[in-house]
Design a protein around this motif. Structure first.
Motif, short mmCIF file in Angstrom:
data_model
loop_
_atom_site.label_atom_id
_atom_site.label_comp_id
_atom_site.label_asym_id
_atom_site.label_seq_id
_atom_site.Cartn_x
_atom_site.Cartn_y
_atom_site.Cartn_z
N ASN A 85 0.85 -1.19 0.00
CA ASN A 85 0.00 0.00 0.00
C ASN A 85 0.89 1.25 0.00
N LEU A 86 0.25 2.40 -0.09
CA LEU A 86 0.97 3.67 -0.13
C LEU A 86 1.83 3.88 1.11
N ASP A 87 1.31 3.53 2.29
CA ASP A 87 2.09 3.73 3.52
C ASP A 87 3.40 2.94 3.48
N GLN A 88 3.33 1.69 3.04
CA GLN A 88 4.56 0.88 2.94
C GLN A 88 5.52 1.48 1.91
N ALA A 89 4.98 1.90 0.77
CA ALA A 89 5.83 2.49 -0.27
C ALA A 89 6.50 3.76 0.25
N LYS A 90 5.73 4.58 0.97
CA LYS A 90 6.27 5.82 1.56
C LYS A 90 7.41 5.51 2.52
N GLN A 91 7.17 4.55 3.39
CA GLN A 91 8.18 4.15 4.38
C GLN A 91 9.46 3.69 3.67
N MET A 92 9.31 2.85 2.65
CA MET A 92 10.47 2.35 1.92
C MET A 92 11.23 3.48 1.22
N LEU A 93 10.49 4.27 0.46
CA LEU A 93 11.14 5.32 -0.32
C LEU A 93 11.77 6.39 0.56
N MET A 94 11.13 6.70 1.70
CA MET A 94 11.73 7.67 2.62
C MET A 94 13.03 7.12 3.21
N SER A 95 13.09 5.81 3.45
CA SER A 95 14.33 5.26 4.00
C SER A 95 15.42 5.15 2.92
N LEU A 96 15.05 5.16 1.65
CA LEU A 96 16.04 5.16 0.56
C LEU A 96 16.48 6.58 0.19
N SER A 97 15.69 7.57 0.61
CA SER A 97 15.91 8.96 0.25
C SER A 97 17.29 9.48 0.70
N ASN A 98 17.97 10.15 -0.23
CA ASN A 98 19.23 10.86 0.07
C ASN A 98 20.34 9.95 0.59
N ARG A 99 20.40 8.73 0.09
CA ARG A 99 21.45 7.81 0.55
C ARG A 99 21.60 6.63 -0.40
N ALA A 100 22.52 5.75 -0.05
CA ALA A 100 22.78 4.56 -0.87
C ALA A 100 22.04 3.34 -0.30
N HIS A 101 21.70 2.43 -1.20
CA HIS A 101 21.18 1.12 -0.80
C HIS A 101 21.72 0.10 -1.81
N GLN A 102 21.45 -1.16 -1.55
CA GLN A 102 21.93 -2.22 -2.44
C GLN A 102 20.75 -2.90 -3.13
N VAL A 103 20.98 -3.24 -4.39
CA VAL A 103 20.05 -4.07 -5.11
C VAL A 103 20.81 -5.37 -5.41
N MET A 104 20.24 -6.49 -4.97
CA MET A 104 20.87 -7.79 -5.19
C MET A 104 20.01 -8.60 -6.15
N THR A 105 20.64 -9.06 -7.21
CA THR A 105 19.95 -9.94 -8.14
C THR A 105 20.71 -11.26 -8.19
N ALA A 106 19.99 -12.34 -7.92
CA ALA A 106 20.57 -13.67 -8.02
C ALA A 106 20.06 -14.32 -9.29
N VAL A 107 20.96 -15.02 -9.97
CA VAL A 107 20.60 -15.80 -11.15
C VAL A 107 21.05 -17.23 -10.90
N THR A 108 20.13 -18.16 -11.06
CA THR A 108 20.46 -19.58 -10.96
C THR A 108 20.13 -20.23 -12.29
N ILE A 109 21.06 -21.01 -12.78
CA ILE A 109 20.80 -21.79 -13.99
C ILE A 109 20.96 -23.25 -13.61
N VAL A 110 19.96 -24.06 -13.98
CA VAL A 110 19.97 -25.48 -13.66
C VAL A 110 19.68 -26.31 -14.90
N SER A 111 20.22 -27.50 -14.89
CA SER A 111 19.84 -28.54 -15.85
C SER A 111 19.78 -29.82 -15.03
N SER A 112 19.49 -30.94 -15.66
CA SER A 112 19.44 -32.18 -14.89
C SER A 112 20.83 -32.57 -14.38
#
Length: 186
Positions: A85-112
């Motif tokens: 909801n908007l409240d959660q989005a506000k909370q998140m974006l305010m904590s990201l405001s004027n600073r650095a954060h990390q974005v982590m992307t994991a990639v897994t590739i599988v076969s048999s």
């Protein structure tokens, strides 16, 4: 016989990014529970999610090479999921405001025969955000299905002052690393 390649993701952004690499692939959606265990670090969590998605795809297509991926936003070692909801989005974006954060992307590739996972971490800096900007951004609908309540490839890109790492990983699939992994399978 050429190996069949599957992207186990419902994300249109991942599909678009994988297409940029020039591979022929099909898409299947997997239903993986996305909740962090109490004892999991953000890195362990995103790794597990990508592995769960890839393995779920392999269960459906056992003779294929399957790519599973997940992206999380981390601030102060805390994972930011998609806002409800908007409240959660506000909370998140305010904590990201004027600073650095990390974005982590994991990639897994599988076969048999094999399984490989890589995690790409990118540092992202935001400009100072006002509550009004956040509310206007929420009204666009873009933050609703995005980890950390923003999409760098969309309107949310206006908040980003710089990044250190992989832009494509922030969008959802690191092209270089994914391509390197695929060469081990195909």
């Amino acid at each position: 016989m050429e190996q069949k390649l599957i992207l186990a993701s419902g994300s249109p952004r991942r599909k678009e990014l994988l297409s940029q690499l020039g591979y022929q692939f099909s898409v299947i959606r997997t239903d993986v529970e996305e909740s962090q265990s109490l004892d999991e670090t953000p890195t362990q969590y995103v790794e597990r999610l990508s592995q769960d998605k890839a393995l779920a795809g392999l269960e459906i297509e056992s003779d294929a090479v399957v790519i599973g991926s997940d992206t999380i936003v981390v601030c102060d070692n805390r994972v930011m999921e998609k806002p409800n909801n908007l409240d959660q989005a506000k909370q998140m974006l305010m904590s990201l405001s004027n600073r650095a954060h990390q974005v982590m992307t994991a990639v897994t590739i599988v076969s048999s025969e094999q399984q490989e996972t890589i995690v790409v971490t990118t540092d992202v800096w935001f400009k100072p955000l006002s509550e009004e900007e956040i509310e206007q951004y929420w009204q666009t609908g873009e933050p609703c299905d995005k980890a950390g309540a923003y999409g760098i490839q969309g309107i949310g890109g206006r908040f980003v002052t710089r990044i250190e790492g992989s832009y494509h990983a922030v969008v959802g699939l690191p092209l270089f690393e994914t391509d390197q992994l695929l060469h081990k399978f195909l």
